[in-house]
Write an enzyme that holds these catalytic residues in place. Structure first.
Site, PDB file in Angstrom:
ATOM      1  CE1 TYR A 134      10.132   7.490  10.273  1.00 54.38           C
ATOM      2  CE2 TYR A 134      11.459   8.185  12.179  1.00 54.38           C
ATOM      3  CZ  TYR A 134      11.077   7.266  10.949  1.00 54.38           C
ATOM      4  OH  TYR A 134      11.905   6.426  10.282  1.00 54.38           O
ATOM      5  CE  LYS A 181       2.259  -0.441  -0.920  1.00 53.64           C
ATOM      6  NZ  LYS A 181       2.789  -1.220  -1.804  1.00 53.64           N
ATOM      7  CG  ASP A 214       5.594  -1.500  -3.652  1.00 47.96           C
ATOM      8  OD1 ASP A 214       5.321  -0.173  -4.050  1.00 47.96           O
ATOM      9  OD2 ASP A 214       4.715  -2.446  -3.768  1.00 47.96           O
ATOM     10  CG  ASP A 238      14.317   5.883   8.504  1.00 47.52           C
ATOM     11  OD1 ASP A 238      15.713   5.916   8.205  1.00 47.52           O
ATOM     12  OD2 ASP A 238      13.759   5.222   9.502  1.00 47.52           O
TER      13      ASP A 238
END
Ligand code: NAP
Length: 487
Positions: A134, A181, A214, A238
């Site tokens: 972002y 991640k 994940d 998000d």
């Protein structure tokens, strides 16, 4: 923290917003009046109407001035117009005032049936709100290859991690998960993981767990009740927070707060839902609960609990529910639902409880732009990104010839992160965007800018280059990753 008016009340800025925004905000303000909270507000605009007036940011100066004064905003959703206006006015507001923590709580509501009903979901996603993808730094590197920079800072990580632990304490929660991640993005996502692991021991009363994002998504669908607080990077947050909204009955029930050390903006997770605008049918709960979060931020704990209890009681009664829960043919009007909550002020639900909240201690980190100071640093080479229609072998051979007489040797060429030269025997598709890695022949030396510029000139004599990146070591550790397949 808050601006106090002459009558001794706390002043806030209210932005009604677009689409269903004004209906939701009106509903929330009616409740605010009904509980007699010592709050006054001034109304300012942002969003679609502002874009139409030709203000490209979607946020006019008098709105900025108001927020600078009041420091606290209750906001309806803003439409991000497609085709006019440059950037999202929402993102502009969040970034202008450095609201680095996006707090998105969800909890199970009585009589709002979902596949998870009865499991007691009650968790908060704490999403870093200003960094990551972002940052909005994007380039077309070749006509067919785009790049978005994922910017993660140690300072940003420290603020959001400390915020998450402080929030857990303020809300009496016992567990914080950090979802990253880091297995793939070892530097950027890894920075959040490392910061989390370093700071966690300062909060021995709170259990700290890292989880790959994940798997976090998988676990949230499988066993959401195991989570209490999830701290994560902007993009991950998000996505995860929309998922968590769906677990408890949808966007009509999902509030949020954007909190910084100077300013806080309270708004629903949902958008302007234009198809329902002006119909008096939508669910205002998300905006009302965002206002409840605002009241707690302003340390108006009693008013906050009174409103939250009345919402829970109204839902528990089950007589008046909005169309998103019972179907729009049977649902109550937005105003009827609001009036039902007002009629229930002072009542407490039987089956669910409002948790005890304490004031949150906002983390204070030094403002110094330099947050990490290594003892030593060294430039050991450079990655040069070139655009060419050549395949890897002729490209690699041509580059080796070009740098034969220079202080640099070609270490490897990669395409989209996978080594393609020297040949690996793998079957890799390529595009016209190669990263060419050059290291100093003198392994103990340091590359100078003059040497790098001379290297660029050599490469530029034959190839179109569009980007370079210095390869640096900090305190003897590589500040760059290897390509997939690179030794
Ligand atoms: P949306 O406005 O959130 O609406 C998506 C769907 O969610 C609606 O069609 C409706 O579902 C349901 N919904 C949302 N709010 C509801 C409420 N209060 N009560 C009942 N149902 C509700 O998302 P969108 O349609 O993708 O976006 C519309 C505009 O909002 C866009 O311009 C977007 O950029 C903007 N937006 C703004 C914000 C913000 O201001 N923070 C956030 C997100 C989006 P059903 O169709 O199933 O009934």
């Amino acid at each position: 923290m808050a601006y106090i008016t002459e009558s001794g009340k706390k002043l806030i800025t209210v932005i009604p917003g677009d689409g269903i925004g004004p209906e939701c905000v009106e509903s929330a303000l009616k409740l605010l009046q009904a509980v007699n909270a010592p709050i006054e507000w001034e109304v300012r605009d942002a969003g679609a109407s502002v874009f139409r007036r030709g203000i490209e940011s979607g946020v006019p100066q008098d709105t900025i001035e108001s927020i600078r004064k009041t420091r606290v905003v209750l906001k309806g959703p803003l439409e991000t117009p497609v085709g006019y206006g440059e950037k999202s006015a929402n993102v502009t507001l969040r970034k202008l005032f450095e609201t680095y923590a996006n707090v998105r709580p969800v909890r199970e509501f009585p009589n709002v049936p979902t596949p998870y009903s009865g499991r007691g979901i009650d968790l908060v996603v704490v999403r870093e709100n200003v960094e990551d993808l972002y940052a909005g730094i994007e380039h077309m590197q070749t006509p067919g290859v785009a790049q978005t920079l994922k910017i993660i800072s140690r300072k940003g990580c420290e603020k959001i991690v400390r915020f998450a632990f402080e929030l857990a304490r303020a809300e009496g929660r016992r567990k914080v998960h950090c979802a990253t991640k880091a297995n793939i993005m070892k530097f950027a996502e890894g920075m959040l993981k490392r910061t989390f692991e370093e700071i966690a021991p300062e909060y021995p009363d709170i259990e700290a767990n890292h989880i790959i994002v994940d798997n976090c998504a998988h676990q949230l669908v499988k066993r959401p009740e195991q989570f209490e607080v999830i701290v994560t990077t902007n993009m991950n947050g998000d996505i995860l927070s929309d998922l968590t909204s769906a677990l408890i009955g949808g966007l009509g029930f999902a509030p949020s707060a954007n909190i910084g050390n100077e300013v806080a903006i309270f708004e629903a997770v949902h958008g302007s839902a234009p198809k329902y605008a002006g119909q008096n049918v939508i669910n205002p709960t998300a905006v009302i609960l965002s206002m409840v979060m605002m009241l707690r931020y302003l340390e108006e704990f009693e008013a906050a609990a009174t409103i939250e209890n009345a919402i829970l009681y109204t839902l528990e009664e089950g007589r008046v529910r909005t169309g998103d829960v019972v179907g729009y043919d049977k649902g109550a009007k937005t105003t009827e639902y609001t009036d039902a909550i007002i009629a229930n002020l002072g009542k407490k639900p039987r089956t669910v409880q409002v948790r005890d909240y304490r004031p949150i201690q906002l983390p204070q980190v030094p403002p110094d732009p330099v947050f990490v100071r290594p003892q030593t640093r060294r430039v050991v080479g450079v990655d040069v990104f070139v655009e060419t229609d050549l395949y890897p072998e002729p490209l690699g051979r041509a580059l080796e010839q070009l740098v034969a007489e220079s202080p640099f040797k070609l270490k490897m060429v990669s395409s989209r992160g996978t080594k393609v030269y020297p040949p690996t025997g793998a079957i890799t598709d390529v595009v016209d965007h190669y990263r060419c890695r050059f290291l100093l022949r003198d392994e103990a030396g340091e590359a100078t800018d003059a040497q790098i510029l001379e290297l660029i000139q050599r490469i530029g004599s034959r190839f179109r280059w569009m980007h370079i990146e210095k390869l640096q070591e900090f305190d003897g550790s590589m500040g760059y990753t290897k390509a997939q397949g690179e030794d």
